[in-house]
Motif scaffolding. Structure first.
Motif, PDB file in Angstrom:
ATOM      1  N   ASN A 145      26.485  39.758  30.810  1.00 36.99           N
ATOM      2  CA  ASN A 145      28.082  39.368  29.875  1.00 36.99           C
ATOM      3  C   ASN A 145      29.141  39.039  31.047  1.00 36.99           C
ATOM      4  OD1 ASN A 145      30.321  39.979  27.694  1.00 36.99           O
ATOM      5  ND2 ASN A 145      29.548  40.195  26.410  1.00 36.99           N
TER       6      ASN A 145
ATOM      7  N   GLN B 218      34.715  42.088  24.957  1.00 35.30           N
ATOM      8  CA  GLN B 218      35.027  40.121  24.547  1.00 35.30           C
ATOM      9  C   GLN B 218      35.390  40.382  23.132  1.00 35.30           C
ATOM     10  OE1 GLN B 218      30.527  38.801  24.428  1.00 35.30           O
ATOM     11  NE2 GLN B 218      31.278  37.779  22.811  1.00 35.30           N
TER      12      GLN B 218
ATOM     13  N   VAL C 137      32.075  45.585  26.165  1.00 32.20           N
ATOM     14  CA  VAL C 137      31.212  45.692  27.253  1.00 32.20           C
ATOM     15  C   VAL C 137      31.310  45.889  28.071  1.00 32.20           C
ATOM     16  CG1 VAL C 137      31.266  42.975  26.089  1.00 32.20           C
ATOM     17  CG2 VAL C 137      32.945  43.612  28.165  1.00 32.20           C
TER      18      VAL C 137
END
Length: 206
Positions: free
Chosen positions: A199, A104, A39
């Motif tokens: 995110n 993630q 991410v």
DNA sequence: AGTGAGATGGCCT
DNA sequence: GGCCATCTCACTA
């Protein structure tokens, strides 16, 4: 297992840094496979980048793996306690790399990540930083120089690779200056850090 | 929620 | 000997 091929890593470094967002980072050692979605990344642009270890063609022992063809791991030790995981990009004459700053965690890996990082660490804190994610995966200097495009002949050897993951739209990709290089003159401002908008596993907003 | 200091050792001049 | 692509904890508020 379906690792991205060599050609992927031979593309322009900045392009690869952006394109890696949403891809999956796998690590297999001792029969156990861990994974997460990338991410956040940073590009390091070789000869012309004052913040890059290979700036002006520097080629000391530490930096040697950056001169491997694109698609190898470049791992170095930092601040006396941590490792940073990079992916070499470009040809052998072009010592550039992409630092993986945050992933993630996949659900299947949460338990192992927490075991490596500490039982009281929150999910969100397990892999939201370059040192943290290496610690969570168990990546260290012994994994420096691994070819990410071809599994090793022996299954007992560690393997790191990247696969396609989730789709990320161009407008979801934000950029900023890189973290931790305030002292590197004008390069400190270059917008070479890339991350997925909103995110929660990104290391920090900016 | 944000700040500041300390940990800790390889790397490079 | 100083720097470093970092993180954690203790402390304020």
């Amino acid at each position: 297992m379906n690792p991205l091929p060599r050609e992927y890593y031979l593309q322009d470094t900045e392009l690869v840094a952006k394109s890696l967002l949403g891809k999956k980072l796998f690590f297999r050692e001792r029969g156990k496979t861990l994974s997460g979605i990338i991410v956040e990344t940073e590009a390091y642009l070789g000869f012309k980048d004052p913040a890059c270890h290979s700036y002006h063609g520097k080629k000391t022992d530490r930096v040697k793996t950056m001169y491997l063809p694109g698609g190898h791991s470049y791992i170095y030790f930092i601040y006396g306690m941590y490792f940073c995981f990079n992916i070499v990009t470009g040809s052998e004459e072009q010592p550039e790399a992409v630092l993986i700053r945050a992933v993630q965690p996949d659900d299947s890996s949460l338990e192992s990540f927490r075991k490596n990082r500490g039982e009281k660490i929150k999910d969100i804190e397990l892999t939201n930083g370059p040192g943290k994610l290496c610690s969570a995966y168990g990546i260290n200097k012994s994994h420096n120089g691994i070819d990410l495009t071809t599994p090793p002949p022996s299954k007992s050897k560690a393997f790191i690779w990247i696969e396609d993951g989730i789709e990320v739209q161009p407008q979801q990709i934000l950029s900023s200056s890189r973290i931790g290089i305030e002292t590197k003159e004008e390069a400190a401002k270059w917008p070479l850090r890339f991350y997925i908008d909103k995110n929660p596993y990104v290391s920090k907003e900016k």
